[in-house]
Enzyme design. Structure first.
Site, short mmCIF file in Angstrom:
data_model
loop_
_atom_site.label_atom_id
_atom_site.label_comp_id
_atom_site.label_asym_id
_atom_site.label_seq_id
_atom_site.Cartn_x
_atom_site.Cartn_y
_atom_site.Cartn_z
N THR A 96 48.46 60.36 -17.18
CA THR A 96 47.16 60.82 -16.22
C THR A 96 47.07 62.06 -15.76
OG1 THR A 96 46.90 58.64 -14.98
CG2 THR A 96 45.97 60.65 -13.81
N THR A 120 49.18 72.08 -7.88
CA THR A 120 50.14 72.20 -6.71
C THR A 120 51.16 73.37 -6.62
OG1 THR A 120 51.81 71.04 -5.85
CG2 THR A 120 51.47 70.62 -8.03
N ASP A 121 51.46 73.70 -5.60
CA ASP A 121 52.65 75.07 -5.54
C ASP A 121 53.92 74.35 -6.19
OD1 ASP A 121 53.53 73.01 -3.57
OD2 ASP A 121 53.34 74.54 -2.08
N GLU A 122 53.95 73.14 -6.36
CA GLU A 122 55.27 72.36 -7.00
C GLU A 122 55.47 72.98 -8.22
OE1 GLU A 122 56.50 68.64 -6.42
OE2 GLU A 122 55.46 68.36 -4.40
N TYR A 147 56.75 64.48 -11.71
CA TYR A 147 55.48 64.87 -11.22
C TYR A 147 55.09 66.41 -11.32
CZ TYR A 147 51.98 66.56 -7.84
OH TYR A 147 51.03 67.02 -7.05
N LYS A 151 51.93 68.36 -13.75
CA LYS A 151 51.13 69.26 -13.11
C LYS A 151 50.98 70.60 -13.96
CE LYS A 151 48.51 68.51 -10.60
NZ LYS A 151 47.09 67.84 -10.41
P1 NAD Z 1 46.35 60.55 -4.21
O1 NAD Z 1 47.24 59.98 -4.90
O2 NAD Z 1 46.02 60.21 -2.82
O3 NAD Z 1 44.88 60.24 -4.98
C1 NAD Z 1 44.82 60.29 -6.38
C2 NAD Z 1 43.40 59.49 -7.02
O4 NAD Z 1 43.43 59.49 -8.41
C3 NAD Z 1 43.53 58.20 -6.61
O5 NAD Z 1 42.06 58.05 -5.95
C4 NAD Z 1 43.85 57.34 -7.76
O6 NAD Z 1 42.96 56.06 -7.91
C5 NAD Z 1 43.28 58.30 -8.81
N1 NAD Z 1 43.63 58.46 -10.10
C6 NAD Z 1 44.97 58.36 -10.61
N2 NAD Z 1 45.14 58.13 -11.90
C7 NAD Z 1 43.74 58.06 -12.26
C8 NAD Z 1 43.29 58.03 -13.68
N3 NAD Z 1 44.02 57.98 -14.70
N4 NAD Z 1 41.85 58.10 -13.84
C9 NAD Z 1 41.19 58.25 -12.77
N5 NAD Z 1 41.61 58.11 -11.50
C10 NAD Z 1 42.86 58.22 -11.31
O7 NAD Z 1 46.38 62.12 -4.49
P2 NAD Z 1 46.08 63.40 -3.55
O8 NAD Z 1 47.06 63.69 -2.69
O9 NAD Z 1 44.60 63.23 -3.09
O10 NAD Z 1 46.23 64.81 -4.85
C11 NAD Z 1 44.66 65.05 -5.43
C12 NAD Z 1 45.14 66.08 -6.36
O11 NAD Z 1 45.68 67.18 -5.48
C13 NAD Z 1 46.42 65.92 -7.15
O12 NAD Z 1 45.89 66.58 -8.51
C14 NAD Z 1 47.51 66.55 -6.74
O13 NAD Z 1 48.21 66.95 -7.92
C15 NAD Z 1 47.00 67.75 -5.89
N6 NAD Z 1 47.62 68.25 -4.83
C16 NAD Z 1 47.84 67.32 -3.82
C17 NAD Z 1 48.63 67.86 -2.51
C18 NAD Z 1 49.00 66.98 -1.56
O14 NAD Z 1 49.88 67.62 -0.69
N7 NAD Z 1 48.63 65.77 -1.48
C19 NAD Z 1 48.82 69.40 -2.54
C20 NAD Z 1 48.60 70.18 -3.64
C21 NAD Z 1 47.96 69.45 -4.60
O1 DAU Z 2 53.37 70.81 -2.39
C1 DAU Z 2 52.33 70.12 -2.39
C2 DAU Z 2 52.80 68.44 -3.06
O2 DAU Z 2 53.17 68.01 -1.66
C3 DAU Z 2 51.88 67.75 -3.98
O3 DAU Z 2 51.74 68.43 -5.07
C4 DAU Z 2 52.21 66.37 -3.85
O4 DAU Z 2 51.12 65.66 -4.41
C5 DAU Z 2 52.41 65.84 -2.48
O5 DAU Z 2 53.06 64.43 -2.47
C6 DAU Z 2 53.49 66.66 -1.74
O6 DAU Z 2 54.93 66.47 -2.43
P1 DAU Z 2 56.01 66.35 -1.23
O7 DAU Z 2 57.44 65.75 -2.40
O8 DAU Z 2 56.46 67.49 -0.75
O9 DAU Z 2 55.33 65.39 -0.42
P2 DAU Z 2 55.84 64.08 0.28
O10 DAU Z 2 54.98 63.57 1.44
O11 DAU Z 2 56.50 63.07 -0.54
O12 DAU Z 2 57.30 64.64 1.22
C7 DAU Z 2 57.47 65.75 2.03
C8 DAU Z 2 58.71 66.00 2.30
O13 DAU Z 2 59.24 65.27 3.09
C9 DAU Z 2 59.70 66.21 1.30
O14 DAU Z 2 60.32 67.25 1.59
C10 DAU Z 2 60.37 64.96 1.37
C11 DAU Z 2 60.39 64.65 2.75
N1 DAU Z 2 60.48 63.09 2.97
C12 DAU Z 2 59.33 62.33 2.55
C13 DAU Z 2 59.38 60.96 2.89
C14 DAU Z 2 58.30 60.09 2.26
C15 DAU Z 2 61.19 62.58 4.17
O15 DAU Z 2 62.16 63.30 4.81
N2 DAU Z 2 61.09 61.14 4.36
C16 DAU Z 2 60.18 60.30 3.76
O16 DAU Z 2 60.06 59.31 4.41
#
Ligand code: NAD
Ligand code: DAU
Length: 331
Positions: A96, A120-122, A147, A151
């Site tokens: 994906t 993402t900042d990751e 992941y 990205k």
């Molecule tokens: P999410 O997992 O909540 O949502 C992802 C969505 O993409 C879902 O609706 C899923 O059905 C859809 N999807 C997955 N594979 C697909 C495919 N092959 N074709 C079409 N749709 C597909 O993710 P999110 O947290 O909303 O993240 C959205 C974007 O933002 C991602 O690109 C992620 O890397 C980026 N991002 C997330 C965060 C965060 O904190 N969540 C921070 C920075 C960047």
């Molecule tokens: O920085 C941006 C990223 O933030 C995005 O690119 C990712 O899509 C998003 O999932 C998020 O990544 P993290 O790995 O930082 O998020 P997560 O919510 O999985 O975890 C946040 C922090 O909390 C991380 O240090 C792991 C910790 N954690 C997570 C879970 C699920 C716990 O301590 N306990 C938990 O149960």
């Protein structure tokens, strides 16, 4: 303006669609979403009549070509987004995040459509806890997990398509988002819904890891600022100076939900767990005039707790399967 939003049934994408429908009556939104385990059409129920929804895969060249041909702008949110899942099974992340992005880039190249890439900042790896530095757009890429490496790969594809083919693209790299419609696998919603269920929050390792939290609506106003005023080919870092360690997040949630601040458990750590993320968003603020609206993380968390309390019907169907998956990991 016709906007194609990929991943619009996911957390950030759904919030982007809500905000766009609410604030931009001149924009028609089409969502392309595969509805994986992370996507939910119910997240778009409030705006279903105002948008076009297409269930499909961003790696499906035929559907992507048809939808891109009809768009003025593509905002690409769709991704496999959860680090823990990428450690258990990396393949969907490659498919994906890399092949899906490649497929979209080829379509926007063919049709000359403006493209904004959500990242993402990751991609920058992590920082030491005591390091005053923050990530900037000059920080070298150094991703840690399957992941974040997919990205990073997708970002590099975008940069190459801009330089080699003149694709009209921008990239944003944002820090950790929180707010409504976030899947219960993620840190904050997992702990809120555990507390609703009378289960103690679970902190990985020692809980010292730091994330730079931003409200999802602030992320999305920044995306619109970049789409409207950003320079083609540029990368913008999005963050709101919200550094907090995980232990403090859990303690705050416990307090907001009427529990003792130490009523949590430490569980086994995530392999390769990034220590600290921190964003320097100076360019976004000075060049594009963007400002976050959510000043207080604590107030934003309180509102998020209320949202999960009021919307149990939305998250409940996913809770048991999510916790069953964590149980197999011992977390
Ligand atoms: P999410 O997992 O909540 O949502 C992802 C969505 O993409 C879902 O609706 C899923 O059905 C859809 N999807 C997955 N594979 C697909 C495919 N092959 N074709 C079409 N749709 C597909 O993710 P999110 O947290 O909303 O993240 C959205 C974007 O933002 C991602 O690109 C992620 O890397 C980026 N991002 C997330 C965060 C965060 O904190 N969540 C921070 C920075 C960047
Ligand atoms: O920085 C941006 C990223 O933030 C995005 O690119 C990712 O899509 C998003 O999932 C998020 O990544 P993290 O790995 O930082 O998020 P997560 O919510 O999985 O975890 C946040 C922090 O909390 C991380 O240090 C792991 C910790 N954690 C997570 C879970 C699920 C716990 O301590 N306990 C938990 O149960």
């Amino acid at each position: 303006m016709r906007v194609l939003v990929t991943g619009g049934a996911g957390f950030i994408g759904a919030n982007f669609v809500h905000q766009t429908v609410r604030e931009r009556p001149d924009v028609h939104v089409t969502v392309l979403d595969a509805l994986t385990y992370a996507g939910d059409e119910a997240s778009l129920a409030d705006v279903a009549d105002a948008i076009t929804f297409v269930r499909g895969d961003v790696a499906d060249a035929e559907v992507v070509d048809r939808l891109v041909a009809d768009a003025d702008l593509v905002v690409h949110f769709a991704a496999e987004s959860h680090n823990d899942n990428s450690l258990s099974d990396p393949w969907p992340f490659v498919q994906t995040n890399v092949i899906g992005t490649f497929t979209l880039l080829e379509a926007v190249r063919r049709h000359g459509v403006r493209y904004h890439h959500i990242s993402t900042d990751e991609v920058y790896g992590d920082l030491e806890l005591d390091d005053p530095a923050k990530f900037t757009d000059q920080t070298p890429y150094n991703p840690s997990s399957p992941y974040s490496s997919t990205k990073a790969s997708s970002d590099l594809l975008v940069r190459a398509w801009v330089r080699s083919f003149g694709v009209q693209a921008t990239i944003s790299n944002c820090s950790n988002n929180y707010g409504p419609y976030q899947h219960v696998e993620k840190f904050i919603p997992r702990q809120i819904t555990n507390l609703v269920d009378g289960v103690r929050p679970k902190l990985y390792g020692t809980g010292q890891n730091v994330r730079d939290w931003i409200h999802v609506e602030d992320h999305n106003t920044a995306v619109w600022a970049i789409v409207e005023r950003g320079e083609i080919g540029q990368t913008y870092l999005i963050g709101a100076d919200g550094e907090v360690d995980n232990k403090t997040v859990v303690e705050t949630l416990l307090e907001l939900m009427g529990q003792d601040r130490d009523a949590y458990d430490l569980v086994s750590d995530r392999p390769g767990h990034d220590l600290r993320y921190a964003i320097d968003a100076t360019r976004l603020r000075t060049e594009l005039g963007w400002r976050p609206q959510y000043g207080s993380f604590r107030d934003g968390l309180a509102a998020t707790v209320e949202w999960y309390r009021a919307n149990e019907a939305w998250w409940r169907p996913r809770k048991d399967a999510t916790e069953a998956k964590y149980a197999t990991l011992g977390r």
